[in-house]
Design a protein around this motif. Structure first.
Motif: not given
Lengths: 168, 252
Positions: B58-63, B65-67, B69-77
């Motif tokens: 997902a992070a690659t497709v988004e492009g 620069g998020r990885d 871990d950022q997707l798992a830990f820094l998104r809200d509900a």
């Protein structure tokens, strides 16, 4: 630095699995390819299970081992497909596992493409021989043992519990 | 629908695995038997590994620069796209087990259908994960049959859990605009196409477990895959994300 790939395979074959030190990462089929590209040694590995915590340790063991042999540039690449299977485990590896007290896979792994239906999924398991006494009278205690790759069995003859490396 | 259906679709895949992994890890050290404790944490670990693979993709497709871990830990509900089923609390062991069986039966069929995906990266993750999930399904189905066809108490608890969680199963088989787009690209089949096979698997397993199948045409709750969650997800995230929120970028 022009070490032959045969030599590289030999060094890699001396690296034990972090959770099953008796068997090497080459015997387990984790190392898929070794090659030179310019001045860097590229080692391709494949994960056993998606969440196996040993993979990071294996990666750093590869780098450390080859560095200790004087290879400055080591790149470890992870490849998912074809997915790792216990069918890749070497015969030597199977014997070492049994001698270590872990029953090796007793049958070939089901292909990932096998249809999801009850008859294929829930076929009775094959007989797993006890690695201690060789008896065929054994019983599954739990589908998961000490790690994701193993199930827990018990021998009803010698009464010893043992780990079984699941066909995967 | 967001700017990138493939990104949203990958989040759905990764988030369901991640949230169920987190739920199962809550049992660690508290399982009703040592063997169950190990089984749940091993299943959790498999799902966590799969979530890592999906979220990396997902992070690659988004492009941006998020990885993972950022997707798992820094998104809200509201940015999570998991199924409502997997965020439901562990409840008693029957709730945990039925939730797992409903999910495993869908998960195995879904992954199996992705092995022939037109996207090579998705096909590779599916091939890898399908083998693991087949084993999860074997275990949860086996236990469902043993406890359903067990004591009066275990039967009653399983039936209660089966009825209570049923309204969260419909969401696995509803198609929206993202699903249509992804199906048109040959990446994944429509969710609705898996419903018959899932129902057949559940019906047959319930019969063996002497459980009564809730009505397939019952009203179904939905919204998780679009970011509308039950109240339980926020609490789960508060615990799961605490460390990265309190100590941004911490690692070991």
């Amino acid at each position: 630095m022009n070490v032959s790939t045969e030599q590289l395979w030999q060094w890699l074959n001396a690296i034990g699995d972090p959770e099953l030190p008796a068997i090497s990462i080459v015997d387990l089929g984790i190392v898929r390819a070794v090659r030179w590209q310019e001045d860097a040694c590229h080692v391709t590995i494949t994960p056993t299970y998606s969440g196996c915590p040993a993979m990071q340790v294996i990666e750093s063991s590869i780098v450390d081992t080859l560095r200790a042999q004087g290879i400055a540039q080591v790149r470890v690449e992870t490849q998912l497909t074809p997915a790792w299977t216990t069918d890749w485990m070497s015969d030597a590896g199977r014997q070492k596992l049994a001698a270590f007290g872990v029953a090796p896979p007793a049958e070939k792994a089901a292909p990932a493409s096998l249809p999801i239906d009850a008859s294929a999924l829930f076929a009775p398991p094959v007989v797993v021989a006890c690695p201690q006494c060789g008896s065929q009278q054994t019983r599954l205690v739990s589908q998961f043992g000490s790690t994701a790759c193993k199930a827990l069995y018990r021998c009803t003859d010698c009464l010893e519990p043992f780990d079984y490396f699941k066909p995967h | 629908m967001s700017r990138n259906p493939q990104f949203d679709w990958l989040l759905r895949a990764g988030d369901s695995a991640l949230i169920l992994a987190q739920r199962l890890s809550e049992w660690c050290g508290k399982g009703p038997a040592l063997e169950e404790d190990m089984a749940l944490t091993n299943v959790s670990l498999d799902l966590l590994g799969q979530a890592t693979l999906w979220l990396q993709q997902a992070a690659t497709v988004e492009g941006r620069g998020r990885d993972e871990d950022q997707l798992a830990f820094l998104r809200d509900a509201a940015d999570f796209r998991n199924l409502l089923l997997v965020e439901q609390p562990n409840g008693d062991y029957a709730d945990t087990l039925v939730r797992q069986f409903y999910f495993d039966a869908w998960h195995a069929l879904w992954l199996s259908s992705l092995i022939s995906s037109a996207d090579a990266g998705i096909a590779a993750i599916a091939e890898k994960s399908a083998k693991e999930v087949r084993y999860h399904l074997r275990r949860s189905r086996d236990l469902l049959v043993r406890l359903g066809d067990g004591s009066d108490e275990s039967h009653a608890r399983l039936q209660r859990a089966a009825d209570r969680l049923w309204c969260f199963t419909g969401e696995m088989f509803t198609d929206d605009a993202i699903d249509q787009e992804i199906a048109a690209q040959g990446i994944a089949p429509l969710p609705s196409s898996l419903r018959e096979a899932w129902l057949a698997m559940v019906r047959q397993s319930f019969a063996e477990a002497t459980l009564t199948l809730p009505p397939p045409d019952a009203w179904m709750q939905q919204g998780g895959r679009q970011g509308r969650h039950t109240e339980h997800l926020g609490y789960l995230l508060a615990e799961m994300q605490f460390l990265q929120r309190a100590y941004p970028g911490a690692h070991w």
